[in-house]
Write an enzyme that holds these catalytic residues in place. Structure first.
Site, PDB file in Angstrom:
ATOM      1  N   GLY A   1       0.899  -1.407  -0.256  1.00  0.00           N
ATOM      2  CA  GLY A   1       0.127   0.005  -0.011  1.00  0.00           C
ATOM      3  C   GLY A   1       0.945   1.308  -0.064  1.00  0.00           C
ATOM      4  O   GLY A   1       0.497   2.148   0.695  1.00  0.00           O
TER       5      GLY A   1
ATOM      6  N   ASN B   1       1.397   3.523  -2.490  1.00  0.00           N
ATOM      7  CA  ASN B   1       0.972   4.513  -3.639  1.00  0.00           C
ATOM      8  C   ASN B   1       0.361   5.879  -2.907  1.00  0.00           C
ATOM      9  O   ASN B   1       0.289   6.538  -3.720  1.00  0.00           O
ATOM     10  CB  ASN B   1       0.197   3.821  -4.740  1.00  0.00           C
ATOM     11  CG  ASN B   1      -1.135   3.187  -4.369  1.00  0.00           C
ATOM     12  OD1 ASN B   1      -1.371   3.542  -3.183  1.00  0.00           O
ATOM     13  ND2 ASN B   1      -1.782   2.704  -5.084  1.00  0.00           N
TER      14      ASN B   1
ATOM     15  N   GLY C   1      -0.689   7.965   1.010  1.00  0.00           N
ATOM     16  CA  GLY C   1      -0.890   7.978   2.447  1.00  0.00           C
ATOM     17  C   GLY C   1       0.703   7.666   3.253  1.00  0.00           C
ATOM     18  O   GLY C   1       1.674   8.007   2.848  1.00  0.00           O
TER      19      GLY C   1
ATOM     20  N   GLY D   1       1.993   4.733   3.756  1.00  0.00           N
ATOM     21  CA  GLY D   1       2.981   3.706   3.006  1.00  0.00           C
ATOM     22  C   GLY D   1       3.767   4.574   2.055  1.00  0.00           C
ATOM     23  O   GLY D   1       4.925   4.288   1.941  1.00  0.00           O
TER      24      GLY D   1
ATOM     25  N   SER E   1      -3.681  -0.265  14.401  1.00  0.00           N
ATOM     26  CA  SER E   1      -4.076   0.974  14.818  1.00  0.00           C
ATOM     27  C   SER E   1      -4.652   1.070  16.234  1.00  0.00           C
ATOM     28  O   SER E   1      -4.794  -0.025  16.857  1.00  0.00           O
ATOM     29  CB  SER E   1      -5.483   0.994  14.073  1.00  0.00           C
ATOM     30  OG  SER E   1      -6.213   2.095  14.231  1.00  0.00           O
TER      31      SER E   1
ATOM     32  N   TYR F   1     -13.355  -3.122  11.066  1.00  0.00           N
ATOM     33  CA  TYR F   1     -11.948  -2.516  11.010  1.00  0.00           C
ATOM     34  C   TYR F   1     -11.134  -2.752  12.185  1.00  0.00           C
ATOM     35  O   TYR F   1     -10.042  -3.384  12.288  1.00  0.00           O
ATOM     36  CB  TYR F   1     -12.095  -1.039  10.659  1.00  0.00           C
ATOM     37  CG  TYR F   1     -10.593  -0.419  10.673  1.00  0.00           C
ATOM     38  CD1 TYR F   1      -9.874  -0.398   9.681  1.00  0.00           C
ATOM     39  CD2 TYR F   1     -10.468   0.523  11.880  1.00  0.00           C
ATOM     40  CE1 TYR F   1      -8.461   0.307   9.690  1.00  0.00           C
ATOM     41  CE2 TYR F   1      -8.864   1.021  11.849  1.00  0.00           C
ATOM     42  CZ  TYR F   1      -8.029   1.041  10.775  1.00  0.00           C
ATOM     43  OH  TYR F   1      -6.915   1.553  10.683  1.00  0.00           O
TER      44      TYR F   1
HETATM   45  N1  LIG Z   1      -4.698   7.269   8.678  1.00  0.00           N
HETATM   46  C1  LIG Z   1      -4.974   6.956   9.925  1.00  0.00           C
HETATM   47  O1  LIG Z   1      -5.537   7.725  10.668  1.00  0.00           O
HETATM   48  C2  LIG Z   1      -4.514   5.726  10.449  1.00  0.00           C
HETATM   49  C3  LIG Z   1      -4.712   5.206  11.842  1.00  0.00           C
HETATM   50  C4  LIG Z   1      -4.306   4.155  12.331  1.00  0.00           C
HETATM   51  C5  LIG Z   1      -3.957   2.823  11.445  1.00  0.00           C
HETATM   52  N2  LIG Z   1      -3.882   3.334  10.087  1.00  0.00           N
HETATM   53  C6  LIG Z   1      -3.450   2.242   9.190  1.00  0.00           C
HETATM   54  O2  LIG Z   1      -2.137   2.661   8.381  1.00  0.00           O
HETATM   55  C7  LIG Z   1      -2.209   1.961   7.255  1.00  0.00           C
HETATM   56  C8  LIG Z   1      -1.967   3.012   6.098  1.00  0.00           C
HETATM   57  O3  LIG Z   1      -3.299   3.590   6.106  1.00  0.00           O
HETATM   58  P1  LIG Z   1      -3.465   5.057   5.421  1.00  0.00           P
HETATM   59  O4  LIG Z   1      -4.081   6.107   6.294  1.00  0.00           O
HETATM   60  O5  LIG Z   1      -2.108   5.572   4.582  1.00  0.00           O
HETATM   61  O6  LIG Z   1      -4.748   4.992   4.406  1.00  0.00           O
HETATM   62  P2  LIG Z   1      -4.692   5.115   2.668  1.00  0.00           P
HETATM   63  O7  LIG Z   1      -4.114   6.412   2.374  1.00  0.00           O
HETATM   64  O8  LIG Z   1      -6.144   4.620   2.179  1.00  0.00           O
HETATM   65  O9  LIG Z   1      -3.653   3.821   2.412  1.00  0.00           O
HETATM   66  C9  LIG Z   1      -3.984   2.636   2.167  1.00  0.00           C
HETATM   67  C10 LIG Z   1      -3.291   1.900   1.154  1.00  0.00           C
HETATM   68  O10 LIG Z   1      -3.524   0.568   1.234  1.00  0.00           O
HETATM   69  C11 LIG Z   1      -3.866   0.310  -0.124  1.00  0.00           C
HETATM   70  N3  LIG Z   1      -5.058  -0.839  -0.203  1.00  0.00           N
HETATM   71  C12 LIG Z   1      -6.099  -0.958   0.010  1.00  0.00           C
HETATM   72  N4  LIG Z   1      -6.601  -2.158  -0.214  1.00  0.00           N
HETATM   73  C13 LIG Z   1      -5.612  -2.961  -0.679  1.00  0.00           C
HETATM   74  C14 LIG Z   1      -5.573  -4.270  -1.352  1.00  0.00           C
HETATM   75  N5  LIG Z   1      -6.539  -4.950  -1.544  1.00  0.00           N
HETATM   76  N6  LIG Z   1      -4.301  -4.620  -1.977  1.00  0.00           N
HETATM   77  C15 LIG Z   1      -3.272  -3.943  -1.906  1.00  0.00           C
HETATM   78  N7  LIG Z   1      -3.251  -2.617  -1.372  1.00  0.00           N
HETATM   79  C16 LIG Z   1      -4.302  -2.130  -0.807  1.00  0.00           C
HETATM   80  C17 LIG Z   1      -4.394   1.262  -0.820  1.00  0.00           C
HETATM   81  O11 LIG Z   1      -4.245   1.229  -2.352  1.00  0.00           O
HETATM   82  P3  LIG Z   1      -5.143   1.894  -3.232  1.00  0.00           P
HETATM   83  O12 LIG Z   1      -4.719   3.431  -3.443  1.00  0.00           O
HETATM   84  O13 LIG Z   1      -5.202   1.286  -4.433  1.00  0.00           O
HETATM   85  O14 LIG Z   1      -6.717   2.168  -2.641  1.00  0.00           O
HETATM   86  C18 LIG Z   1      -3.273   2.448  -0.225  1.00  0.00           C
HETATM   87  O15 LIG Z   1      -2.300   2.345  -0.832  1.00  0.00           O
HETATM   88  C19 LIG Z   1      -3.479   1.447   7.314  1.00  0.00           C
HETATM   89  O16 LIG Z   1      -3.169  -0.108   7.430  1.00  0.00           O
HETATM   90  C20 LIG Z   1      -4.376   1.753   8.290  1.00  0.00           C
HETATM   91  O17 LIG Z   1      -5.204   0.804   8.885  1.00  0.00           O
HETATM   92  C21 LIG Z   1      -4.337   4.585   9.525  1.00  0.00           C
END
Ligand SMILES: NC(=O)c1ccc[n+]([C@@H]2O[C@H](COP(=O)([O-])OP(=O)(O)OC[C@H]3O[C@@H](n4cnc5c(N)ncnc54)[C@H](OP(=O)(O)O)[C@@H]3O)[C@@H](O)[C@H]2O)c1
Length: 337
Positions: free
Chosen positions: A79, A81, A83, A85, A208, A233
């Site tokens: 992931g 691409n 946020g 990641g 999380s 979730y």
């Molecule tokens: N943001 C927060 O406040 C927060 C808080 C606690 C934990 N987290 C955790 O942090 C991690 C990163 O989240 P983020 O906030 O950066 O969210 P994000 O911007 O939505 O990024 C999520 C990434 O996961 C990818 N993804 C989703 N479904 C997938 C699949 N089936 N196969 C491969 N890749 C997939 C998405 O790809 P696409 O672009 O193709 O959809 C995107 O690259 C997650 O595990 C999330 O649970 C985030």
């Protein structure tokens, strides 16, 4: 299966969990404000330092201060691409690693790879197709990776989905548990021998704060009897932590040099809230408390890079602190299932 209204009691609990995180951020903002007023400036907390910035939302975040460089090291970030990641991959590339962006949207990832190459000067940023909602794709990714790489030093299981409407993966798993936990579980399993051969090596699982509301309902793992997207979730994020603990225990027992960590990145402005208008609105309303993706990547980087963390394998990190997860002993006892 009954998908309840978006704002029922359990949704409120879920939201208060996020807001609690925001309040915690606010508290540390105040601490730092006090320190800045007293002229103390940059503060160190267990290897993460508070980032100096005049903006409120920045005050609550730590920065990974490790100076470790990664020439010759191989890293996979799922992931990557967007946020957290993307920012994690960028920093690892900046430190000289060969970084694989393991993404389901290859076109989007290619653009990001080029951006990272330009920003860091590191041309070894590679895109590989990985859809965690399809075990065929996961196996294909692992097969190709194992054929083309001799080593894997850091695996960052970062990809995630949150609050999706009820849906299933290609293999019939409920989407949250399927992508967030089972997909990464299989990926890690397929790459484990390579990690062992490359030891010392690390697995970093991005979980999380939401794990606090998670429960492992073995009788309803696929959400077919009842389903609530926020809680689905939370369950998957608890599974990340239980997986971390059990994998660390097994790897320690086998004497491998692979260590495993889970973490909460903070509340971060990203595309994670794409499935919930309510969460998007709350993110907007409290945007002054919410971290940037760069800030959100710091705990992942801390777990991936900081020297001397080996004894803490299996721990859960939030900012700088490893949380004792004694309250999960009961759930943990069933995680070998
Ligand atoms: N943001 C927060 O406040 C927060 C808080 C606690 C934990 N987290 C955790 O942090 C991690 C990163 O989240 P983020 O906030 O950066 O969210 P994000 O911007 O939505 O990024 C999520 C990434 O996961 C990818 N993804 C989703 N479904 C997938 C699949 N089936 N196969 C491969 N890749 C997939 C998405 O790809 P696409 O672009 O193709 O959809 C995107 O690259 C997650 O595990 C999330 O649970 C985030």
């Amino acid at each position: 299966m009954g998908a309840g209204p978006e704002l029922d009691f359990r949704s409120c609990l879920f939201l208060s969990c996020w807001l609690g995180e925001g309040t915690a951020g606010l508290r540390s903002s105040w601490v730092l404000l006090e320190e800045k007023r007293n002229g103390l400036g940059k503060t160190e907390r267990g290897g993460l330092s508070e980032e100096k910035d005049t903006r409120w939302k920045m005050l609550s975040s730590g920065v990974c201060t490790s100076t470790v460089q990664l020439p010759g090291k191989v890293v996979v970030v799922t992931g990557a691409n967007t946020g957290i990641g993307k920012e994690t991959a960028k920093e690892l590339a900046r430190r000289g690693a060969r970084v694989y962006l393991a993404c389901r949207d290859v076109q989007k990832a290619e653009l990001v790879a080029r951006e990272i190459q330009m920003m860091t000067g590191n041309q070894q940023v590679l895109v590989r197709k990985l859809d965690l909602a399809d075990t065929k794709s996961i196996r294909a990714f692992a097969k190709r990776f194992l054929e083309e790489e001799k080593h894997l030093h850091i695996l960052i299981n970062n990809a995630g989905v949150m609050m999706c409407p009820y849906s299933k993966t290609a293999d019939g798993f409920e989407m949250h548990i399927g992508v967030n936990h089972l997909g990464h579980f299989l990926l890690t399993h397929l790459l484990l021998e390579k990690l062992k051969e490359s030891a010392p090596s690390r697995v970093v699982n991005v979980s999380s704060l939401a794990h606090h509301l998670g429960r492992i309902h073995f009788h309803n793992l696929q959400g077919e009897k009842f389903y609530q997207s926020g809680l689905a979730y939370c369950h998957s994020k608890l599974a990340n932590i239980l997986f971390t603990q059990e994998l660390a225990r097994r790897l320690k027992a086998s004497g491998s040099g692979v260590t495993v960590y889970s973490l909460h990145p903070g509340t971060v402005s990203s595309e994670l809230v794409r499935h919930s208008a309510l969460m998007r609105w709350i993110w907007w309303l409290f945007s002054f408390l919410i971290k940037t993706p760069h800030q959100g990547a710091q705990t992942s980087l801390y777990c991936a890079l900081t020297e001397g963390l080996e004894a803490l394998s299996g721990s859960h990190f939030r900012g700088a602190a490893a949380l004792g997860l004694l309250c999960y002993v009961q759930a943990f006892s069933s995680c070998g299932k």
